[in-house]
Design an enzyme around this catalytic site. Structure first.
Site, short mmCIF file in Angstrom:
data_model
loop_
_atom_site.label_atom_id
_atom_site.label_comp_id
_atom_site.label_asym_id
_atom_site.label_seq_id
_atom_site.Cartn_x
_atom_site.Cartn_y
_atom_site.Cartn_z
N SER A 256 -37.81 -24.28 -24.54
CA SER A 256 -38.52 -25.59 -25.23
C SER A 256 -37.84 -26.93 -24.88
CB SER A 256 -38.15 -25.09 -26.84
OG SER A 256 -36.88 -24.98 -27.27
N ASP B 254 -34.94 -31.74 -34.42
CA ASP B 254 -35.34 -30.83 -35.61
C ASP B 254 -34.04 -29.91 -35.49
OD1 ASP B 254 -35.75 -29.07 -33.33
OD2 ASP B 254 -37.57 -28.73 -33.54
N HIS C 76 -33.61 -28.99 -31.41
CA HIS C 76 -33.85 -29.75 -30.28
C HIS C 76 -33.55 -31.42 -30.37
CE1 HIS C 76 -37.18 -26.84 -30.73
NE2 HIS C 76 -36.38 -26.24 -29.39
#
Ligand SMILES: *[C@@H]1O[C@H](CO)[C@@H](O)[C@H](O)[C@H]1NC(C)=O
Ligand SMILES: *[C@@H]1O[C@H](CO)[C@@H](O)[C@H](O)[C@H]1NC(C)=O
Ligand SMILES: *[C@@H]1O[C@H](CO)[C@@H](O)[C@H](O)[C@H]1NC(C)=O
Ligand SMILES: *[C@@H]1O[C@H](CO)[C@@H](O)[C@H](O)[C@H]1NC(C)=O
Length: 368
Positions: free
Chosen positions: A44, A333, A336
């Site tokens: 991610s 978040d 990340h």
């Protein structure tokens, strides 16, 4: 003096450009030297929307508000308020934004493409069935190469594979599976053996890409994962979980050994390793030095440090908070980085000095 210097640089710039053109017999190499090609693999930290197109749950997606609010102004599936590291690296390389591989339609891949998938790791059982694992990402590269061969012919395809840079962010999610999500206890498995498995899988994928003609590899090592808000929330007094960051360190040591070994085994193999662990640790330790005010607490989420992975309210917990000024934060978040933090990391990958990115940085890798 200044003008002479300029002419000198210009002269040699032109010479190398011409050399570059004539050293190969094909037209393609006469494209401006800047025309590189970038293939993105991993998790991610790099995914720019592939998970939008797979059968998965919102746990592995970021295609809903407030993701994407600052840069793209819409939730593109990037796990950030704005750009991901490869978006910014592509810009440095003079390339357009790379399409996510699974984007429907038939995007051009001549500048490269992004195969990364949030939640994925080097081990196929990491987030199994919910993400695109590294081996599947590799199979996509094979398909792209086949497409190139149909469009460009054999010779140009080999040239393109050879000149391309293959950039990886792999490992965090594999090690994430070692942390009990309820208690924060690190599973008592053999950590060195676990690391060896991760590195072996990654190494196998790199070797396969070498077989496909790839030579230039960029690797971002694993960060201090114990300090992400999502992990801190599990720990007493919300401290960093040093035990899991220690596993990341084992990985990073082994990663360096792995690329050195490949360099000895594989003729023409060249690489760039970015010490993301140190880079992020520095930012977390001295946020103001890098223009941040808040290095522990996420911008978006709930609970202590906003470490509850609830940004967007689509993962069970519906309520979440959003900070007022995202550029004060390192974390967007609970896992990340923000666009602003990604800018910093992308800069270090692109032209960081030998303390953080070695033995070449990505800029040099593109130019070689
Ligand atoms: C998507 O995944 C779910 C759960 O794994 C499964 O039940 C469903 O059949 C899948 N849908 C498609 C279109 O593959
Ligand atoms: C990667 O790791 C998984 C789990 O350890 C294993 O099942 C798989 O075969 C490995 N793949 C490769 C290509 O090494
Ligand atoms: C947001 O934070 C950044 C970084 O601290 C600061 O430069 C900027 O002025 C702030 N913007 C607002 C609207 O407060
Ligand atoms: C690398 O770090 C060392 C120690 O902090 C420092 O002395 C040296 O100047 C740095 N090298 C570069 C190229 O910045």
């Amino acid at each position: 003096m200044g003008v002479l210097m300029y002419l000198f640089v210009l002269y040699f710039g032109i010479i190398t450009q011409i050399n570059h053109c004539f050293s190969n017999s094909m037209i393609m190499t006469c494209l401006p030297k800047k025309h590189g090609t970038l293939f993105i693999f991993g998790d991610s930290l790099f995914d720019n929307g592939n998970n939008n197109y797979i059968n998965t749950t919102t746990d592995y997606q970021a295609n809903y508000p407030p993701y994407g609010q600052t840069f793209f102004k819409y939730p593109s599936g990037r796990f950030s308020d704005g750009r991901m590291i490869p978006d910014i690296v592509a810009e440095y390389a003079g390339l357009p934004l790379l399409p996510p591989y699974l984007h429907p339609g038939h995007p051009e891949y001549v500048y490269g493409v992004n195969f990364a998938s949030g939640g994925s790791g080097a081990l196929s059982q990491t987030s199994q069935e919910s993400v695109i694992d590294l081996n599947t990402q590799l199979s996509y590269l094979r398909k792209v190469k086949k497409l190139f061969r149909e469009k460009l012919g054999h010779e140009k395809t080999e040239e393109l594979m050879f000149k391309s840079v293959y950039l990886f962010s792999v490992g965090s999610n594999d090690y994430g599976t070692l942390v009990d999500p309820n208690s924060g206890v690190v599973l008592p498995v053999d950590h060195q053996q676990f690391v060896d498995n991760v590195i072996e899988n990654l190494s196998n994928v790199i070797k396969e890409i070498y077989e496909l003609g790839g030579r230039k590899f960029g690797l971002v090592n694993v960060g201090p994962i114990g300090c992400s808000p999502s992990i801190r929330i599990l720990v007493r007094k919300y401290e960093c979980l040093e035990e899991i960051s220690a596993v990341a360190k084992l990985h990073n040591k082994k990663l360096t050994e792995m690329v050195q070994k490949l360099e000895n085994q594989l003729k023409g193999f060249i690489y760039s390793v970015t010490d993301f662990y140190s880079a992020l640790s520095q930012v977390l330790k001295y946020p103001s030095k890098y223009g941040f005010k808040e290095a522990s607490r996420a911008c978006c989420g709930s609970g202590p440090y906003r470490g509850e992975d609830s940004c967007g309210g689509k993962k069970g917990i519906k309520e979440y908070e959003l900070c007022e000024n995202v550029s004060e934060h390192v974390f967007f978040d609970s896992h990340h980085p923000t666009d602003k933090a990604n800018q910093h990391f992308a800069r270090l990958i692109w032209n960081g000095n030998g303390n953080v990115t070695w033995p070449y940085n990505l800029k040099q890798l593109f130019e070689i």
